[in-house]
Scaffold this motif. Structure first.
Motif, mmCIF file in Angstrom:
data_model
loop_
_atom_site.group_PDB
_atom_site.id
_atom_site.type_symbol
_atom_site.label_atom_id
_atom_site.label_comp_id
_atom_site.label_asym_id
_atom_site.label_seq_id
_atom_site.Cartn_x
_atom_site.Cartn_y
_atom_site.Cartn_z
ATOM 1 N N CYS A 183 -11.564 -15.500 66.000
ATOM 2 C CA CYS A 183 -12.062 -14.349 66.754
ATOM 3 C C CYS A 183 -12.954 -14.742 67.920
ATOM 4 O O CYS A 183 -13.219 -13.912 68.793
ATOM 5 C CB CYS A 183 -12.821 -13.408 65.818
ATOM 6 N N ASP A 184 -13.426 -15.993 67.941
ATOM 7 C CA ASP A 184 -14.292 -16.406 69.039
ATOM 8 C C ASP A 184 -13.515 -16.981 70.216
ATOM 9 O O ASP A 184 -14.096 -17.529 71.145
ATOM 10 C CB ASP A 184 -15.333 -17.424 68.550
ATOM 11 N N VAL A 185 -12.183 -16.845 70.191
ATOM 12 C CA VAL A 185 -11.350 -17.307 71.299
ATOM 13 C C VAL A 185 -11.209 -16.181 72.322
ATOM 14 O O VAL A 185 -11.060 -15.012 71.967
ATOM 15 C CB VAL A 185 -9.962 -17.746 70.782
ATOM 16 N N THR A 186 -11.249 -16.513 73.597
ATOM 17 C CA THR A 186 -11.156 -15.518 74.658
ATOM 18 C C THR A 186 -9.780 -14.869 74.674
ATOM 19 O O THR A 186 -8.758 -15.536 74.533
ATOM 20 C CB THR A 186 -11.423 -16.174 76.027
ATOM 21 N N LEU A 187 -9.753 -13.566 74.852
ATOM 22 C CA LEU A 187 -8.494 -12.835 74.926
ATOM 23 C C LEU A 187 -7.756 -13.179 76.213
ATOM 24 O O LEU A 187 -8.364 -13.483 77.241
ATOM 25 C CB LEU A 187 -8.760 -11.335 74.886
ATOM 26 N N PRO A 244 -10.013 -9.767 80.182
ATOM 27 C CA PRO A 244 -10.342 -8.343 80.000
ATOM 28 C C PRO A 244 -11.613 -7.948 80.738
ATOM 29 O O PRO A 244 -12.583 -8.714 80.787
ATOM 30 C CB PRO A 244 -10.545 -8.224 78.484
ATOM 31 N N ILE A 245 -11.603 -6.737 81.287
ATOM 32 C CA ILE A 245 -12.789 -6.228 81.980
ATOM 33 C C ILE A 245 -13.372 -5.004 81.280
ATOM 34 O O ILE A 245 -14.427 -4.510 81.691
ATOM 35 C CB ILE A 245 -12.476 -5.905 83.452
ATOM 36 N N ALA A 246 -12.710 -4.519 80.231
ATOM 37 C CA ALA A 246 -13.231 -3.449 79.383
ATOM 38 C C ALA A 246 -12.637 -3.658 77.999
ATOM 39 O O ALA A 246 -11.416 -3.819 77.880
ATOM 40 C CB ALA A 246 -12.868 -2.075 79.938
ATOM 41 N N THR A 247 -13.472 -3.693 76.955
ATOM 42 C CA THR A 247 -12.988 -4.014 75.610
ATOM 43 C C THR A 247 -13.623 -3.093 74.576
ATOM 44 O O THR A 247 -14.724 -2.567 74.770
ATOM 45 C CB THR A 247 -13.327 -5.464 75.226
ATOM 46 N N ALA A 248 -12.915 -2.907 73.459
ATOM 47 C CA ALA A 248 -13.435 -2.115 72.343
ATOM 48 C C ALA A 248 -12.668 -2.498 71.091
ATOM 49 O O ALA A 248 -11.573 -3.081 71.156
ATOM 50 C CB ALA A 248 -13.294 -0.621 72.614
ATOM 51 N N LEU A 249 -13.242 -2.184 69.921
ATOM 52 C CA LEU A 249 -12.566 -2.306 68.629
ATOM 53 C C LEU A 249 -12.408 -0.921 68.021
ATOM 54 O O LEU A 249 -13.284 -0.060 68.172
ATOM 55 C CB LEU A 249 -13.382 -3.174 67.664
ATOM 56 N N THR A 250 -11.309 -0.709 67.297
ATOM 57 C CA THR A 250 -11.143 0.563 66.601
ATOM 58 C C THR A 250 -12.022 0.599 65.351
ATOM 59 O O THR A 250 -12.283 -0.422 64.717
ATOM 60 C CB THR A 250 -9.683 0.795 66.197
ATOM 61 N N ASP A 251 -12.461 1.819 64.988
ATOM 62 C CA ASP A 251 -13.271 2.006 63.796
ATOM 63 C C ASP A 251 -12.378 2.369 62.614
ATOM 64 O O ASP A 251 -11.149 2.249 62.687
ATOM 65 C CB ASP A 251 -14.359 3.054 64.046
ATOM 66 N N PRO A 277 -19.354 -8.680 60.112
ATOM 67 C CA PRO A 277 -18.486 -7.637 60.679
ATOM 68 C C PRO A 277 -17.613 -8.223 61.778
ATOM 69 O O PRO A 277 -17.987 -9.196 62.426
ATOM 70 C CB PRO A 277 -19.473 -6.607 61.237
ATOM 71 N N PRO A 278 -16.435 -7.659 62.006
ATOM 72 C CA PRO A 278 -15.563 -8.156 63.085
ATOM 73 C C PRO A 278 -16.293 -8.109 64.417
ATOM 74 O O PRO A 278 -16.908 -7.103 64.767
ATOM 75 C CB PRO A 278 -14.372 -7.187 63.067
ATOM 76 N N LEU A 285 -16.739 -2.345 53.048
ATOM 77 C CA LEU A 285 -17.210 -1.016 53.433
ATOM 78 C C LEU A 285 -16.177 -0.320 54.315
ATOM 79 O O LEU A 285 -15.924 0.890 54.169
ATOM 80 C CB LEU A 285 -18.535 -1.128 54.177
ATOM 81 N N ALA A 286 -15.586 -1.075 55.234
ATOM 82 C CA ALA A 286 -14.573 -0.498 56.119
ATOM 83 C C ALA A 286 -13.350 -0.042 55.323
ATOM 84 O O ALA A 286 -12.800 1.036 55.582
ATOM 85 C CB ALA A 286 -14.173 -1.512 57.180
ATOM 86 N N LEU A 287 -12.920 -0.845 54.349
ATOM 87 C CA LEU A 287 -11.769 -0.461 53.529
ATOM 88 C C LEU A 287 -12.066 0.820 52.756
ATOM 89 O O LEU A 287 -11.221 1.713 52.673
ATOM 90 C CB LEU A 287 -11.403 -1.594 52.567
ATOM 91 N N ARG A 288 -13.273 0.922 52.190
ATOM 92 C CA ARG A 288 -13.649 2.146 51.469
ATOM 93 C C ARG A 288 -13.501 3.367 52.374
ATOM 94 O O ARG A 288 -12.890 4.372 51.986
ATOM 95 C CB ARG A 288 -15.096 2.034 50.988
#
Length: 491
Positions: free
Chosen positions: A125-129, A133-140, A484-485, A356-359
Motif C-alpha cells: 500500500c505504500d507504493v505510488t499509484l 493522481p491529483i485527487a484521491t479517496a478511499l471508500t468507506d 487502518p488502510p 470493525l470495517a467488516l462488522r
C-alpha cells in the motif's frame, strides 16, 4: 463581453483575484460554465484494451504542460470561496453493480496509466499509484467516497482500483465549487478486460464448495472464464470430490466449446505455473486427498505465497498449512471436529481496524441483523485458535451446545513471508471454514450450476457476502492488519 452567469462568473473572478489552482499553479479558468456530471461516461481501458489516455487542458500543446507551471489536469483545479472545494462523490460496487465495496481507491490521474503486470508480485500500500493522481479517496463501509479538489471541466478521468482490479471511466462534466454526485451503480470494478484490468485468477474446483460460482455471481463476465491457454482472466482447474459427490470439471456447451478443465494436481505442483497468477482460489474437496498434494506441491504453494502470491483456501485445503513447510503449521491450532449444525452464530473479531470495517459492512449490506454477528449454514470446524504472532482472526464462534459446536475460528489471514519485516511482506494467505451456499450445484458444467447470476437482482446469503468481502480484501494492497488502510496521498 456580455453577461456572465453562475460558475463561469466565479471562475473568472477567481482567475483575476488569486491563483486559480491548488498547489501553486497560476493558470486560467476552466473554460466557461460547467454542467453536472453524470458519472456514467464511456469506459477507458486501464491495463486492458484501448489507450487509457488522459484528456489534458486544451491549448497545452499536447504535452499537458502550460506556461503557468502546472501540468495537465492540475491546471483545472480551482480555488473556491470560503474554503470550499470541488468534489465528486459516489459509491463503488463490485463488478455486478449490486454490493458496495470497502477500501477501494478512487482517484483522478494526471497522466496515462501504466499497465499492470500479471503474477505474484510485491503490491504494497505504500507504493505510488499509477498516473500521478491529483485527487484521491478511499471508500468507506458503505462503499462511499468523496474526492476533493477535483479538476473542473469536461471529460475528467476517474479511476477505481482495488489491488489489481482497475477501471477508468470518464466524467462528462465536473462543475466547480459544488459536489458532483455520480449516477448510482455506474462506478464499479470491471467485469471484463474490455472495461479495465482484472487480476489473473486460478481457481480449483471441489465437490464440497462452489467458489467458482461466487466469482461468477459477483459479476465477472462469462467470457473471462477460459482454459489456461485462453486469454480469460479466470482459469478453472478440476479438483477432487469424495464418493457420492462431484466437482465441476468442464465448461458448459457454448462456453469454450465445453472444454474439460485441466487437473488441479497438475496445476499446483509447479511454482512456475502458480507464479503466473495474482490469486489462487482453492474450493473445498471434502477430504485431504494427500496424494494430490505431495511435498513438492506443498513447497510450491509455500514459495508462491512467500513470493507475493495470494491464496484463498477453503476448509480441507487446510492441508497446505497444516502439513506445509516451515512455519505454515504454526499459523493455527488444528483440530478436526464434527461439523456444527446449520445456522451457527459466527462473530466478527472487532479488535483490529478491518474487523470493525467488516462488522459495519455486513450490517450495511443486510448480511447481519445483529451487528458483529452472522449465521452460517454448513459450518465446518478445523481451527481451535490462531497464533496471534502470525495470523489475524476475523470470524469465530464461541462454544455453543445448541449447535453442537466447540469454540473455533472460521476465517483467518496472515501476510507472507512469515517472520519477515512488515515492509518486506508481499503475499497473503487466507483460510476459511465457511462454504458458499448450498444452492449452487457442484459438478454441473460451469456456470450452469450457479444460481441467481442472471435475470433479477440476486441476494447473496450472509456467508457469501462475508466471503466476497474477504476475496476483495485478499486482492487489496498489502499492509499490516493492525493498521487502518492508508489513504493514498495525491502526487
Amino acid at each position: 463581453m456580455g453577461t456572465v452567469h453562475g460558475s463561469a462568473r466565479w471562475l473568472l473572478a477567481a482567475a483575476a483575484m488569486a491563483p486559480a489552482v491548488a498547489g501553486g499553479c497560476s493558470c486560467g479558468d476552466s473554460g466557461g460554465t460547467i454542467g453536472a456530471t453524470s458519472g456514467g461516461g464511456a469506459d477507458q481501458s486501464a491495463g486492458g484494451g484501448g489507450s487509457g489516455g488522459i484528456p489534458f487542458l486544451a491549448g497545452s500543446g499536447g504535452s499537458g504542460v502550460t506556461s503557468g507551471g502546472c501540468e495537465g489536469l492540475e491546471c483545472q483545479q480551482i480555488a473556491c470561496p470560503g474554503g470550499g472545494t470541488t468534489t465528486v462523490s459516489g459509491t463503488v460496487y463490485e463488478p455486478a453493480g449490486k454490493l458496495p465495496l470497502y477500501n477501494v481507491t478512487v482517484y483522478v490521474p494526471n497522466r496515462e496509466l501504466e499497465p499492470i503486470t500479471d503474477g505474484a508480485s510485491c503490491d504494497r500500500c505504500d507504493v505510488t499509484l499509477s498516473g500521478d493522481p491529483i485527487a484521491t479517496a478511499l471508500t468507506d463501509t458503505n462503499g462511499r467516497f468523496v474526492l476533493e479538489n477535483v479538476p473542473v471541466g469536461v471529460d475528467i478521468p476517474l479511476v477505481v482500483q482495488l489491488g489489481k482490479w482497475r477501471r477508468q471511466i470518464t466524467l462528462p462534466k465536473v462543475e466547480g465549487c459544488v459536489d458532483n454526485p455520480t449516477v448510482d451503480r455506474t462506478v464499479r470494478l470491471p467485469r471484463s478486460k474490455a472495461e479495465g484490468h482484472l487480476p489473473k485468477i486460478a481457481l480449483t474446483t471441489g465437490g464440497s464448495d462452489v467458489l467458482e460460482c461466487l466469482l461468477y455471481k459477483m459479476g465477472i463476465d462469462a467470457s473471462e472464464f477460459t482454459p489456461e491457454a485462453g486469454d480469460g482472466r479466470v482459469n478453472l482447474f478440476a479438483g477432487r470430490a469424495i464418493e457420492g459427490d462431484s466437482a465441476t470439471s468442464r465448461y458448459r456447451d457454448g462456453l469454450n466449446d465445453g472444454a474439460p478443465f485441466s487437473l488441479a494436481r497438475e496445476f499446483w505442483g509447479s511454482l512456475d505455473t502458480l507464479r503466473r497468477y495474482d490469486m489462487v482460489i482453492l474450493s473445498c474437496e471434502g477430504s485431504e486427498f494427500g496424494d494430490d498434494k505431495p511435498e513438492a506441491a506443498l513447497r510450491a504453494m509455500f514459495d508462491y505465497a512467500s513470493a507475493g502470491g495470494r491464496v484463498f483456501a477453503s476448509h480441507w485445503h487446510n492441508t497446505w498449512l497444516r502439513l506445509g513447510p516451515e512455519r505454515f503449521p504454526e499459523t493455527a491450532e488444528w483440530d478436526e471436529e464434527s461439523d456444527p449444525d446449520d445456522g451457527l452464530p459466527v462473530l466478527v473479531d472487532t479488535t483490529f481496524p478491518k474487523g470493525l470495517a467488516l462488522r459495519d459492512w455486513l450490517a450495511n449490506v443486510g448480511a447481519s441483523t445483529v451487528p458483529g454477528q452472522i449465521e452460517i449454514d454448513d459450518p465446518q470446524h478445523w481451527v481451535d485458535s490462531v497464533n496471534e504472532e502470525i495470523a489475524t482472526r476475523w470470524l469465530y464462534n464461541e462454544a455453543n451446545t445448541d449447535f453442537d459446536a466447540p469454540a473455533g475460528v472460521k476465517y483467518f489471514t496472515f501476510n507472507t513471508p512469515i517472520g519477515a519485516p512488515e515492509e518486506a511482506q508481499c503475499g497473503r494467505f487466507v483460510y476459511t471454514d465457511i462454504h458458499v451456499a448450498a444452492s449452487d450445484v457442484a459438478g454441473a458444467p460451469f456456470p450452469s450450476g450457479c444460481e441467481g447470476r442472471d435475470g433479477a437482482m440476486h441476494e447473496l446469503p450472509p456467508q457469501e457476502k462475508a466471503l466476497l468481502f474477504m476475496l476483495f480484501d485478499l486482492s487489496a494492497c498489502i499492509a499490516p492488519d493492525d493498521e487502518p488502510p492508508p489513504v493514498p496521498v495525491p502526487t
